[in-house]
Design a protein around this motif. Structure first.
Motif, PDB file in Angstrom:
ATOM      1  N   TRP A   1       0.825  -1.208   0.000  1.00 51.25           N
ATOM      2  CA  TRP A   1       0.000   0.000   0.000  1.00 51.25           C
ATOM      3  C   TRP A   1       0.861   1.261   0.000  1.00 51.25           C
ATOM      4  N   LYS A   2       1.989   1.220   0.689  1.00 55.22           N
ATOM      5  CA  LYS A   2       2.887   2.381   0.661  1.00 55.22           C
ATOM      6  C   LYS A   2       3.401   2.633  -0.755  1.00 55.22           C
ATOM      7  N   THR A   3       3.777   1.561  -1.445  1.00 57.82           N
ATOM      8  CA  THR A   3       4.260   1.683  -2.820  1.00 57.82           C
ATOM      9  C   THR A   3       3.177   2.222  -3.743  1.00 57.82           C
ATOM     10  N   MET A   4       1.961   1.692  -3.598  1.00 59.01           N
ATOM     11  CA  MET A   4       0.864   2.120  -4.468  1.00 59.01           C
ATOM     12  C   MET A   4       0.444   3.558  -4.180  1.00 59.01           C
ATOM     13  N   VAL A   5       0.451   3.962  -2.909  1.00 62.48           N
ATOM     14  CA  VAL A   5       0.072   5.337  -2.569  1.00 62.48           C
ATOM     15  C   VAL A   5       1.071   6.330  -3.137  1.00 62.48           C
ATOM     16  N   HIS A   6       2.360   5.974  -3.122  1.00 54.79           N
ATOM     17  CA  HIS A   6       3.382   6.864  -3.684  1.00 54.79           C
ATOM     18  C   HIS A   6       3.261   6.974  -5.203  1.00 54.79           C
ATOM     19  N   LEU A   7       2.826   5.889  -5.847  1.00 52.11           N
ATOM     20  CA  LEU A   7       2.712   5.898  -7.312  1.00 52.11           C
ATOM     21  C   LEU A   7       1.399   6.512  -7.775  1.00 52.11           C
ATOM     22  N   HIS A   8       0.353   6.340  -6.988  1.00 58.40           N
ATOM     23  CA  HIS A   8      -0.982   6.827  -7.371  1.00 58.40           C
ATOM     24  C   HIS A   8      -1.508   7.708  -6.237  1.00 58.40           C
ATOM     25  N   SER A   9      -1.453   8.987  -6.435  1.00 54.70           N
ATOM     26  CA  SER A   9      -1.834   9.932  -5.381  1.00 54.70           C
ATOM     27  C   SER A   9      -3.330   9.913  -5.091  1.00 54.70           C
ATOM     28  N   ASP A  10      -4.141   9.330  -6.001  1.00 59.94           N
ATOM     29  CA  ASP A  10      -5.579   9.295  -5.776  1.00 59.94           C
ATOM     30  C   ASP A  10      -5.992   8.232  -4.754  1.00 59.94           C
ATOM     31  N   LEU A  11      -5.082   7.317  -4.420  1.00 60.17           N
ATOM     32  CA  LEU A  11      -5.385   6.310  -3.406  1.00 60.17           C
ATOM     33  C   LEU A  11      -5.339   6.943  -2.016  1.00 60.17           C
ATOM     34  N   PRO A  12      -6.225   6.523  -1.115  1.00 55.72           N
ATOM     35  CA  PRO A  12      -6.267   7.154   0.227  1.00 55.72           C
ATOM     36  C   PRO A  12      -5.057   6.769   1.071  1.00 55.72           C
ATOM     37  N   SER A  13      -4.299   7.766   1.500  1.00 52.09           N
ATOM     38  CA  SER A  13      -3.143   7.494   2.349  1.00 52.09           C
ATOM     39  C   SER A  13      -3.554   7.042   3.745  1.00 52.09           C
ATOM     40  N   MET A  14      -4.787   7.401   4.148  1.00 51.51           N
ATOM     41  CA  MET A  14      -5.277   6.986   5.460  1.00 51.51           C
ATOM     42  C   MET A  14      -5.355   5.468   5.566  1.00 51.51           C
ATOM     43  N   ALA A  15      -5.695   4.801   4.468  1.00 46.82           N
ATOM     44  CA  ALA A  15      -5.774   3.337   4.473  1.00 46.82           C
ATOM     45  C   ALA A  15      -4.400   2.726   4.756  1.00 46.82           C
ATOM     46  N   PHE A  16      -3.362   3.305   4.160  1.00 45.27           N
ATOM     47  CA  PHE A  16      -2.009   2.816   4.424  1.00 45.27           C
ATOM     48  C   PHE A  16      -1.616   3.032   5.873  1.00 45.27           C
ATOM     49  N   ASP A  17      -1.912   4.222   6.414  1.00 45.17           N
ATOM     50  CA  ASP A  17      -1.563   4.512   7.811  1.00 45.17           C
ATOM     51  C   ASP A  17      -2.243   3.540   8.772  1.00 45.17           C
ATOM     52  N   LEU A  18      -3.541   3.299   8.564  1.00 43.78           N
ATOM     53  CA  LEU A  18      -4.270   2.375   9.434  1.00 43.78           C
ATOM     54  C   LEU A  18      -3.708   0.962   9.327  1.00 43.78           C
ATOM     55  N   LEU A  19      -3.389   0.552   8.111  1.00 46.34           N
ATOM     56  CA  LEU A  19      -2.855  -0.795   7.907  1.00 46.34           C
ATOM     57  C   LEU A  19      -1.488  -0.947   8.565  1.00 46.34           C
ATOM     58  N   TRP A  20      -0.653   0.085   8.452  1.00 43.87           N
ATOM     59  CA  TRP A  20       0.682  -0.007   9.043  1.00 43.87           C
ATOM     60  C   TRP A  20       0.603  -0.098  10.570  1.00 43.87           C
TER      61      TRP A  20
END
Length: 368
Positions: free
Chosen positions: A62-81
């Motif tokens: 998710w970190k990789t995908m969020v950095h590549l696609h800014s439209d993905l919610p970064s909050m999802a990555f934070d919660l998952l981490w």
């Protein structure tokens, strides 16, 4: 004629109700909690770190995908981490308590031909958490200190395990080899990727060569169907997915070392892709292992996630429709399998905490 008088004796019958006694025994919550905790600790083994492995690898994806696609919610990555961090810390605390109260069981696990491989899993999870951390830079002193703290157990286990394979007669690789042996390879390759991210190229090359050479040896040994592979329990067949997880992780590590997804990285990616297709085309191989849920099902999740990470790097390098389609397919499969196993785990939480008969049945394949 005198009559015989038979003395009468009273017979008292006392009926005991064991069920009511059992209820009285556990009516006090303070008495029940230590018993439940001891039961959980005695049933816990290093294979449970497959859960944190899946969570941590998913966080890295998710970190990789969020950095590549800014439209993905970064909050999802934070919660998952943070969920991955909480889960891993909880498992580490429980296993530390097991080392204190059930040290004999830990020694048995260390001697077990399957269980010993998953002693790498806590370090792999820590390294993945470090690489996916949202607030730490690879060049920071804290990052480098934590890297050595997490990589040291990997090198220590390498010295112990790999040394036994060619020096101890009863633990030769031809006897002890099984699909779970590839966990040690993944540990070295994840550490190599972490070293490369910090710019430590020589250290990364050292760890990469150590992991890949042993991967080739293990792969060839298992390919020949020697005793270790033939005695692998049916319930642990999801671990076969490690066959493509190792080259996929090697491809990620080599990409970080060279800074580009070159020919070597592509060859390893294609190898992992081929092995994945080969396993998917043989559903009967995994049919018996999916009849009843157990913690080994988490072995489906993190290998797919490593392959998805690899497909993302491949799509960034090639930039065509086929590569983009592969990235979308594997990322979707990875997320769906991860969510599915999470739901199954929540629905079968009582079964998850049962004692695993496989890991305590034999210390080597010859004992089975």
């Amino acid at each position: 004629m005198e009559s015989l008088v038979v003395p009468c004796q009273e017979i008292q019958i006392k009926i005991d109700y064991p069920i009511s006694r059992k209820k009285r025994r556990y009516s006090n919550l303070s008495d029940a909690e230590p018993i439940v905790l001891m039961s959980v600790l005695s049933s816990l083994h290093a294979g449970y770190f497959r859960i944190s492995l899946s969570l941590c690898s998913q966080a890295l994806l998710w970190k990789t995908m969020v950095h590549l696609h800014s439209d993905l919610p970064s909050m999802a990555f934070d919660l998952l981490w943070y969920l991955a961090l909480a889960t891993h810390v909880s498992l580490c605390f429980l296993y530390a308590f097991k080392c204190i109260f059930f040290f004999d069981l830990v020694k048995e696990e260390f001697s077990h031909y399957i269980g010993v491989n998953y002693l790498y899993a806590p370090s792999i999870s820590c390294l993945l958490l470090l690489q996916s951390a949202p607030l730490l830079e690879p060049q920071s002193v804290l990052y480098q200190t934590l890297f050595w703290l997490f990589a040291a157990p990997v090198l220590t286990l390498d010295t112990k395990l790999y040394g036994q394979w060619f020096t101890t007669e009863k633990r030769f690789l031809s006897i002890m080899a099984n699909p779970a042996s590839q966990v040690s390879v993944i540990a070295n390759l994840v550490a190599a990727r972490g070293a490369a991210e910090m710019g430590w190229r020589e250290c990364a090359l050292c760890l990469f060569s150590l992991g890949m050479v042993h991967y080739l040896v293990i792969f060839v040994t298992l390919y020949q169907r020697l005793p270790g592979g033939n005695n692998f329990p049916t319930t642990l067949r999801p671990v076969f997915f490690l066959f493509f997880a190792a080259p996929a992780t090697g491809s990620l590590a080599w990409n970080s070392i060279c800074g580009t997804f070159d020919t070597v990285a592509k060859m390893l990616f294609f190898l992992s892709l081929f092995i994945f297709v080969s396993l998917v085309c043989r559903p009967t191989l995994l049919k018996k292992s999916i009849k009843r849920f157990n913690v080994a099902w988490w072995a489906y999740s993190f290998p797919i996630t490593f392959l998805a990470l690899d497909s993302v790097q491949y799509a960034q390098e090639v930039k065509d429709h086929v590569a983009t389609a592969l990235m979308f397919i594997f990322c979707s499969i990875s997320v769906l399998i991860f969510l599915g196993v999470m739901l199954l785990t929540a629905a079968n939480i009582k079964r998850l905490l049962r004692r695993d008969p496989v890991l305590w049945s034999a210390t080597s394949p010859n004992d089975r």
